[in-house]
Write an enzyme that holds these catalytic residues in place. Structure first.
Site, PDB file in Angstrom:
ATOM      1  N   HIS A 109       1.076  -0.331  -0.189  1.00 39.44           N
ATOM      2  CA  HIS A 109       0.638   0.294  -0.243  1.00 39.44           C
ATOM      3  C   HIS A 109       1.058   0.875   0.064  1.00 39.44           C
ATOM      4  O   HIS A 109       0.234   2.639   0.751  1.00 39.44           O
ATOM      5  CB  HIS A 109      -1.193   0.315   1.126  1.00 39.44           C
ATOM      6  CG  HIS A 109      -1.517  -1.446   1.764  1.00 39.44           C
ATOM      7  ND1 HIS A 109      -1.335  -1.757   2.108  1.00 39.44           N
ATOM      8  CD2 HIS A 109      -2.590  -1.789   0.743  1.00 39.44           C
ATOM      9  CE1 HIS A 109      -1.783  -3.587   2.406  1.00 39.44           C
ATOM     10  NE2 HIS A 109      -2.958  -2.990   1.906  1.00 39.44           N
TER      11      HIS A 109
HETATM   12  S1  FES Z   1       2.226   0.096   3.019  1.00 36.93           S
HETATM   13 FE1  FES Z   1       0.030  -1.724   4.076  1.00 36.93          FE
HETATM   14  S2  FES Z   1       1.711  -3.915   4.222  1.00 36.93           S
HETATM   15 FE2  FES Z   1       2.763  -1.879   3.625  1.00 36.93          FE
END
Ligand code: FES
Length: 141
Positions: A98
């Site tokens: 993410h």
């Molecule tokens: S940014 Fe979501 S698991 Fe690392």
């Protein structure tokens, strides 16, 4: 960078270059928890609550698991513009899941999904060359 296993988790042992250590001054204002004050007992032993998040300035010991949902961040040590990273990138780690980014001390950048810095496990040096992970003068983790 070497990866060892501790309690089923990958632990990175990274010998940082002088440039990598110097980059931590530049990222100071861009990271969310520069002094590792969030959940310190869980993420940063007292002796690593410093700019380098380490005992020896050049050696980073950190758990290679993102504090968001547990993905494995990738090494992105080369500074400068590149895909998925800002143009003023100073080198660090990118979690591809993410998009959380961490500096060369595992400090999470501001406004990213990961809530905390990468975990620094308890550790200590026995002499100059032997590193023990999961244990320090206060006991076992
Ligand atoms: S940014 Fe979501 S698991 Fe690392």
């Amino acid at each position: 960078m070497r990866t060892v296993e501790w309690r089923g988790k990958p632990v990175w042992i990274l010998k940082r270059t002088p440039e990598m250590v110097a980059s931590l001054k530049k990222t100071e204002g861009k990271v969310a928890d520069a002094d590792s004050k969030r959940n310190p007992d869980e993420y940063t032993p007292e002796y690593c609550r410093n700019q380098n998040r380490s005992i020896k300035p050049e050696i980073l010991v950190a758990v290679g698991i993102c504090t968001h949902l547990g993905c494995s961040p990738s090494s992105k040590f080369t500074p400068g513009p590149q895909p998925s990273l800002p143009d003023d990138w100073e080198g660090g780690f990118l979690c591809p899941c993410h998009g959380s980014t961490f500096d060369m001390a595992g400090r999470v950048y501001k406004n990213k999904p990961a809530p905390d810095n990468l975990q620094v496990p308890r550790h200590m040096y026995l002499g100059d060359t032997k590193l023990v992970i999961g244990k320090d003068e206060k006991g076992e983790a």
